[in-house]
Design a protein around this motif. Structure first.
Motif, PDB file in Angstrom:
ATOM      1  N   HIS A  26      32.800 150.897  45.634  1.00  0.00           N
ATOM      2  CA  HIS A  26      31.441 151.623  46.310  1.00  0.00           C
ATOM      3  C   HIS A  26      30.072 149.960  45.514  1.00  0.00           C
ATOM      4  O   HIS A  26      29.187 150.326  46.977  1.00  0.00           O
ATOM      5  N   SER A  28      28.042 148.706  48.454  1.00  0.00           N
ATOM      6  CA  SER A  28      25.974 149.448  48.396  1.00  0.00           C
ATOM      7  C   SER A  28      25.678 147.989  48.250  1.00  0.00           C
ATOM      8  O   SER A  28      24.511 148.119  49.028  1.00  0.00           O
ATOM      9  N   THR A  29      26.244 146.830  47.371  1.00  0.00           N
ATOM     10  CA  THR A  29      25.301 145.888  47.947  1.00  0.00           C
ATOM     11  C   THR A  29      24.976 144.583  49.030  1.00  0.00           C
ATOM     12  O   THR A  29      23.537 144.520  49.429  1.00  0.00           O
ATOM     13  N   GLN A  51      25.009 146.295  51.779  1.00  0.00           N
ATOM     14  CA  GLN A  51      23.750 146.644  52.335  1.00  0.00           C
ATOM     15  C   GLN A  51      22.882 146.819  52.197  1.00  0.00           C
ATOM     16  O   GLN A  51      21.610 146.695  53.355  1.00  0.00           O
TER      17      GLN A  51
END
Length: 127
Positions: A18, A22-23, A25
């Protein structure tokens, strides 16, 4: 010029996956899951890249894949991959340079986020 970068991670595998997503994104990529459970990260406009090639600027289309595996020590390995010919085919020398720069920036961002979270054991750039 690296074609892959391996991140060896400690702790919960799902939480680490995750964090990697998220990084990506946060770096402006749209992230989807691959059929093998990895991540496909894309940004830019394919149409703008076809029309303008390496001159597409911030709209230059690129994609990277993150594959996940477990090493002999039970650590999650996140391998950031790129297509070595994709940038050159889409935008010549300028496209290849843009892809190389973005790949290095993305690898650095992932490494930094993992380090700050305290889950990065080591990282290795692959030729």
């Amino acid at each position: 010029m690296a074609s892959a970068h391996d991140f060896f991670l400690l702790g919960d595998h799902e939480a680490a996956k995750h964090l990697v997503a998220s990084t990506l994104q946060g770096e402006g990529f749209t992230v989807t899951t691959t059929p093998t459970g990895g991540l496909l990260a894309k940004r830019g406009s394919a149409a703008a890249t076809v029309w303008l090639g390496g001159l597409a600027g911030k709209n230059f289309h690129m994609s990277f894949v993150v594959d996940f595996m477990v090493d002999q020590q039970g650590r999650l390995v996140a391998r950031l991959n790129r297509n070595m010919t994709g940038g050159a085919l889409k935008g010549g020398a300028i496209g290849a340079a843009k892809t190389n720069t973005a790949f290095e920036q993305t690898a650095n961002a992932i490494g930094s986020a993992l380090h700050q979270a305290g889950v990065l054991a080591e990282s290795i750039s692959q030729p």
